[in-house]
Design a protein around this motif. Structure first.
Motif, short mmCIF file in Angstrom:
data_model
loop_
_atom_site.label_atom_id
_atom_site.label_comp_id
_atom_site.label_asym_id
_atom_site.label_seq_id
_atom_site.Cartn_x
_atom_site.Cartn_y
_atom_site.Cartn_z
N TYR A 114 0.83 -1.20 0.00
CA TYR A 114 0.00 0.00 0.00
C TYR A 114 0.87 1.26 0.00
O TYR A 114 2.00 1.24 0.47
CB TYR A 114 -0.88 0.06 1.26
CG TYR A 114 -1.55 -1.22 1.65
CD1 TYR A 114 -0.86 -2.21 2.35
CD2 TYR A 114 -2.89 -1.46 1.32
CE1 TYR A 114 -1.48 -3.40 2.71
CE2 TYR A 114 -3.51 -2.64 1.68
CZ TYR A 114 -2.80 -3.60 2.37
OH TYR A 114 -3.43 -4.78 2.73
N SER A 149 -3.48 0.34 -3.34
CA SER A 149 -3.25 -0.99 -2.78
C SER A 149 -2.97 -1.94 -3.94
O SER A 149 -3.68 -1.91 -4.95
CB SER A 149 -4.47 -1.45 -1.99
OG SER A 149 -4.37 -2.82 -1.70
N ASN A 176 -2.16 -6.09 -4.84
CA ASN A 176 -2.13 -7.47 -4.39
C ASN A 176 -1.51 -8.31 -5.50
O ASN A 176 -2.04 -8.34 -6.60
CB ASN A 176 -3.53 -7.96 -4.04
CG ASN A 176 -3.53 -9.41 -3.60
OD1 ASN A 176 -3.86 -10.31 -4.36
ND2 ASN A 176 -3.17 -9.65 -2.36
N ASP A 233 -5.28 -9.52 1.90
CA ASP A 233 -5.91 -8.26 1.55
C ASP A 233 -6.44 -7.52 2.77
O ASP A 233 -7.42 -6.82 2.70
CB ASP A 233 -7.04 -8.50 0.57
CG ASP A 233 -8.11 -9.43 1.17
OD1 ASP A 233 -9.06 -9.77 0.45
OD2 ASP A 233 -7.99 -9.81 2.35
N LEU A 234 -5.78 -7.63 3.88
CA LEU A 234 -6.19 -6.98 5.12
C LEU A 234 -7.56 -7.45 5.58
O LEU A 234 -8.31 -6.69 6.18
CB LEU A 234 -6.15 -5.46 5.02
CG LEU A 234 -4.91 -4.79 5.56
CD1 LEU A 234 -5.08 -3.29 5.59
CD2 LEU A 234 -4.53 -5.28 6.94
N LEU A 235 -7.89 -8.66 5.22
CA LEU A 235 -9.07 -9.25 5.85
C LEU A 235 -8.81 -9.36 7.34
O LEU A 235 -7.72 -9.18 7.81
CB LEU A 235 -9.35 -10.64 5.26
CG LEU A 235 -9.81 -10.68 3.80
CD1 LEU A 235 -9.87 -12.11 3.30
CD2 LEU A 235 -11.15 -10.00 3.65
N VAL A 236 -9.82 -9.65 8.07
CA VAL A 236 -9.66 -9.69 9.52
C VAL A 236 -8.54 -10.65 9.91
O VAL A 236 -8.22 -11.58 9.21
CB VAL A 236 -10.97 -10.09 10.19
CG1 VAL A 236 -12.03 -9.04 9.98
CG2 VAL A 236 -11.46 -11.44 9.69
N ASN A 237 -7.98 -10.39 11.03
CA ASN A 237 -6.90 -11.17 11.60
C ASN A 237 -5.59 -11.00 10.84
O ASN A 237 -4.71 -11.84 10.92
CB ASN A 237 -7.25 -12.66 11.69
CG ASN A 237 -8.36 -12.89 12.70
OD1 ASN A 237 -8.38 -12.26 13.75
ND2 ASN A 237 -9.29 -13.75 12.36
N THR A 238 -5.46 -9.92 10.10
CA THR A 238 -4.16 -9.57 9.55
C THR A 238 -3.85 -8.15 9.95
O THR A 238 -4.73 -7.37 10.27
CB THR A 238 -4.13 -9.68 8.02
OG1 THR A 238 -5.05 -8.74 7.47
CG2 THR A 238 -4.47 -11.07 7.55
N GLU A 239 -2.60 -7.82 9.96
CA GLU A 239 -2.18 -6.48 10.33
C GLU A 239 -1.31 -5.91 9.22
O GLU A 239 -0.71 -6.66 8.43
CB GLU A 239 -1.40 -6.50 11.64
CG GLU A 239 -0.13 -7.35 11.57
CD GLU A 239 0.60 -7.42 12.90
OE1 GLU A 239 0.42 -8.42 13.60
OE2 GLU A 239 1.36 -6.49 13.18
N ALA A 240 -1.25 -4.61 9.16
CA ALA A 240 -0.40 -3.93 8.19
C ALA A 240 0.89 -3.48 8.86
O ALA A 240 0.88 -3.03 10.00
CB ALA A 240 -1.14 -2.73 7.60
N PHE A 292 4.01 -0.89 8.47
CA PHE A 292 4.31 0.36 7.79
C PHE A 292 5.81 0.65 7.77
O PHE A 292 6.54 0.27 8.70
CB PHE A 292 3.60 1.53 8.48
CG PHE A 292 2.13 1.61 8.21
CD1 PHE A 292 1.24 0.77 8.89
CD2 PHE A 292 1.62 2.51 7.29
CE1 PHE A 292 -0.12 0.83 8.64
CE2 PHE A 292 0.26 2.57 7.03
CZ PHE A 292 -0.61 1.74 7.71
#
Lengths: 113, 115
Positions: free
Chosen positions: B33, B48, B50, B97-104, B106
């Protein structure tokens, strides 16, 4: 994604618990609560997230009310290095919010000696 | 090892110039991103990607063109720089794709100043 409301700023004494509130009264059933923080001049850092159960990790605890309309991030023993802007983000995975974190203004937490 | 690295950290340039910011991640993530943080400190997503494919383009001017040569890199090229482009640009990556249970994760940001 649901909108969140956080206090603009908060103070905390070093060594004490910092409790950061977040209101998300329009949260949907499939939306998670995420917390990130941004220390001055650095990139945002993930802290914790949850759906409806309380969560704890090595950094913090997340308390979500039963109706899920608000939550509290708890830093159990705040240190000077915890001074940062804390962002509460509510989001659902997939769909039109694919891969997007929507950051609000956040709460400026200042930890003082 | 730095997980998400951006170069340069600071960039000062004149209006009308073309510049690039590079981003690399060594986490094995497949989604990357670009975010922009303006003078009021608001963080907004720009793009973004992928698996090298554009997923999100948040109505960013055509002067901004991301390029992803491979999954580990997402570079941002900016043409005809304007004063309003001055900001801090953050690169990030995540597994999926930043679905739940993932973190970004930076990067440290690139402070762009257009004079």
């Amino acid at each position: 994604d649901a909108k969140t409301t956080q206090p603009t700023s908060m103070d905390c004494a070093e060594g004490r618990a910092a409790n950061l509130p977040c209101n998300h009264s329009t949260i949907s059933g499939n939306e998670y609560v995420y917390w990130y923080r941004q220390i001055h001049s650095q990139g945002p850092q993930y802290i914790i997230h949850g759906l409806k159960n309380n969560e704890t990790n090595e950094m913090a605890s997340l308390i979500i009310t039963e109706d899920r309309k608000s939550s509290t991030l708890i830093l159990p023993h705040a240190t000077l290095r915890d001074t940062a802007v804390y962002y509460c983000i509510v989001r659902v995975g997939g769909g039109t919010s694919y891969g997007k974190l929507t950051f609000g203004q956040g709460t400026i937490l200042t930890v003082h000696p | 090892d730095t997980a998400v690295s951006q170069t340069p950290k600071y960039l000062v340039t004149q209006m009308g110039n073309d510049k690039s910011i590079k981003c690399e991640q060594n986490l094995g993530h497949d989604t990357m991103y670009w975010y922009k943080q303006d003078s009021k400190k608001f963080l907004k997503i720009m793009f973004s990607y992928n698996n090298k494919e554009l997923i999100i383009n948040e109505t960013v001017p055509n002067r901004f063109s991301p390029k992803s040569p491979d999954k580990a890199h997402l570079n941002l090229h900016i043409n005809s720089l304007e004063l309003g482009d001055s900001a801090v640009y953050f690169c990030a990556s995540s597994l999926g794709d930043l679905l739940v249970n993932t973190e970004a994760f930076f990067g440290q940001g690139t402070r762009l100043t257009v004079v």
